[in-house]
Design a protein around this motif. Structure first.
Motif, short mmCIF file in Angstrom:
data_model
loop_
_atom_site.label_atom_id
_atom_site.label_comp_id
_atom_site.label_asym_id
_atom_site.label_seq_id
_atom_site.Cartn_x
_atom_site.Cartn_y
_atom_site.Cartn_z
N ARG A 73 0.84 -1.21 0.00
CA ARG A 73 0.00 0.00 0.00
C ARG A 73 0.87 1.25 0.00
O ARG A 73 0.63 2.18 -0.79
N LEU A 74 1.87 1.29 0.86
CA LEU A 74 2.74 2.46 0.91
C LEU A 74 3.46 2.67 -0.41
O LEU A 74 3.61 3.80 -0.89
N HIS A 75 3.92 1.57 -1.01
CA HIS A 75 4.65 1.68 -2.28
C HIS A 75 3.76 2.27 -3.38
O HIS A 75 4.19 3.17 -4.11
N VAL A 76 2.54 1.78 -3.48
CA VAL A 76 1.63 2.30 -4.50
C VAL A 76 1.24 3.74 -4.20
O VAL A 76 1.21 4.59 -5.10
N GLU A 77 0.97 4.04 -2.94
CA GLU A 77 0.62 5.41 -2.57
C GLU A 77 1.77 6.37 -2.87
O GLU A 77 1.53 7.50 -3.34
N GLU A 78 3.00 5.95 -2.64
CA GLU A 78 4.15 6.81 -2.93
C GLU A 78 4.30 7.02 -4.44
O GLU A 78 4.63 8.13 -4.89
N ALA A 79 4.05 5.98 -5.23
CA ALA A 79 4.12 6.12 -6.69
C ALA A 79 3.06 7.09 -7.18
O ALA A 79 3.31 7.92 -8.08
N LEU A 80 1.88 7.03 -6.61
CA LEU A 80 0.80 7.94 -7.00
C LEU A 80 1.09 9.37 -6.55
O LEU A 80 0.84 10.33 -7.29
N ALA A 81 1.64 9.51 -5.34
CA ALA A 81 1.94 10.85 -4.82
C ALA A 81 3.02 11.54 -5.62
O ALA A 81 3.09 12.79 -5.66
N ALA A 82 3.89 10.76 -6.27
CA ALA A 82 4.99 11.34 -7.04
C ALA A 82 4.52 11.88 -8.39
O ALA A 82 5.28 12.59 -9.07
N VAL A 95 -0.78 3.61 -13.41
CA VAL A 95 0.46 3.70 -12.64
C VAL A 95 0.39 2.77 -11.42
O VAL A 95 1.36 2.10 -11.07
N GLY A 96 -0.77 2.70 -10.79
CA GLY A 96 -0.95 1.81 -9.66
C GLY A 96 -0.77 0.35 -10.03
O GLY A 96 -0.18 -0.43 -9.27
N VAL A 97 -1.26 -0.02 -11.20
CA VAL A 97 -1.07 -1.39 -11.70
C VAL A 97 0.42 -1.69 -11.83
O VAL A 97 0.90 -2.75 -11.39
N ASP A 98 1.14 -0.78 -12.43
CA ASP A 98 2.59 -0.94 -12.60
C ASP A 98 3.29 -1.09 -11.25
O ASP A 98 4.09 -2.02 -11.04
N ALA A 99 2.97 -0.20 -10.33
CA ALA A 99 3.63 -0.21 -9.03
C ALA A 99 3.30 -1.48 -8.24
O ALA A 99 4.18 -2.09 -7.62
N HIS A 100 2.05 -1.89 -8.28
CA HIS A 100 1.63 -3.08 -7.54
C HIS A 100 2.35 -4.32 -8.06
O HIS A 100 2.92 -5.10 -7.27
N SER A 137 -7.50 -1.41 -0.42
CA SER A 137 -8.61 -1.52 -1.36
C SER A 137 -9.33 -0.18 -1.53
O SER A 137 -9.78 0.16 -2.63
N ARG A 138 -9.38 0.60 -0.46
CA ARG A 138 -10.04 1.91 -0.55
C ARG A 138 -9.26 2.88 -1.44
O ARG A 138 -9.86 3.76 -2.07
N VAL A 139 -7.95 2.74 -1.50
CA VAL A 139 -7.15 3.56 -2.42
C VAL A 139 -7.64 3.33 -3.85
O VAL A 139 -7.87 4.29 -4.61
N TRP A 140 -7.80 2.07 -4.21
CA TRP A 140 -8.26 1.73 -5.57
C TRP A 140 -9.71 2.12 -5.78
O TRP A 140 -10.08 2.60 -6.85
N VAL A 161 -16.93 -4.35 -8.54
CA VAL A 161 -16.63 -5.70 -9.02
C VAL A 161 -15.35 -5.70 -9.84
O VAL A 161 -14.47 -6.55 -9.65
N PHE A 162 -15.22 -4.73 -10.74
CA PHE A 162 -14.03 -4.69 -11.59
C PHE A 162 -12.78 -4.48 -10.75
O PHE A 162 -11.74 -5.12 -10.98
N ARG A 163 -12.85 -3.61 -9.76
CA ARG A 163 -11.70 -3.35 -8.89
C ARG A 163 -11.26 -4.63 -8.16
O ARG A 163 -10.07 -4.95 -8.12
N LEU A 164 -12.22 -5.36 -7.63
CA LEU A 164 -11.88 -6.58 -6.90
C LEU A 164 -11.33 -7.65 -7.84
O LEU A 164 -10.39 -8.39 -7.49
N LEU A 165 -11.88 -7.73 -9.04
CA LEU A 165 -11.35 -8.67 -10.03
C LEU A 165 -9.92 -8.30 -10.42
O LEU A 165 -9.05 -9.18 -10.56
N LEU A 166 -9.67 -7.01 -10.60
CA LEU A 166 -8.33 -6.56 -10.98
C LEU A 166 -7.32 -6.87 -9.88
O LEU A 166 -6.24 -7.42 -10.15
#
Length: 201
Positions: A73-82, A95-100, A137-140, A161-166
């Protein structure tokens, strides 16, 4: 005073080595196959020393599981914040997909261990990690909702549904992805295309 600080720093490093070792073992052997003797060997400590830092094997496992969920979570949040402020939520999802995926598959044994063992550990060990997963999950959820409100995601799509599937598909990649047959870059691009063509307006 200096001796006390040195001892404290050494203790922190030892605890971290034990956690790192447990994450490695747990990610490879699973909950049932994780033995403190193996953790101690990888960490370079005597097995009884582990009990100085963790009350039980399950306490150690729970800490690894929580750290895996927390760190991704921190890693993805940091990528988004940048990202620049003008980057919209749909592009932030990509970008979140890439970071995750990169964090899960090439950076962190902790996240791999957390994902692989979520269904293996006893229920009482899932409480704290599950709360952290809920935060992630709330970030997404917020990104998908904002992208849909901006018209970048189909109005008829159930974004929950799409978010959970992803997220489920990205997490499951730890079980089948093989870098010898498909590069991580290819996997990231394919997953981003799934978002573009499966959800994009």
């Amino acid at each position: 005073m200096a001796e006390t600080q040195t001892a404290t720093a050494k203790s922190v490093r030892t605890r971290q080595r034990i956690l790192d070792a447990a994450a490695e073992i747990l990610s490879r052997k699973g909950y049932a196959g994780t033995r403190l003797a193996d953790v101690a060997e990888v960490a370079g400590v005597q097995a009884p020393a582990i009990y100085y830092y963790f009350g039980s094997r399950d306490d150690l496992v729970e800490e690894v599981m929580w750290a895996g969920a927390h760190r991704v979570r921190l890693h993805v949040e940091e990528a988004l914040a940048a990202l620049p402020a003008e980057v919209g939520p749909f592009e932030r999802i990509l970008v979140g997909v890439d970071a995750h995926l990169r964090y899960e598959l090439s950076i962190s044994d902790y996240t791999t261990a957390s994902i692989r063992n979520a269904g293996q550990v006893p229920e009482h060990l899932r409480v704290r990690p599950a709360a952290e997963e809920g935060e992630y999950s709330r970030v997404w959820r917020d990104l998908f909702r904002q992208a849909q409100e901006q018209g970048r995601i189909r109005a008829d799509l159930d974004v929950n549904v799409f978010r959970l599937l992803l997220l489920g598909a990205m997490n499951w990649a730890v079980e089948w992805w093989n870098p010898r047959t498909r590069s991580l870059d290819d996997l990231v691009r394919s997953t981003q295309d799934l978002v573009r063509h499966g959800a994009g307006a």
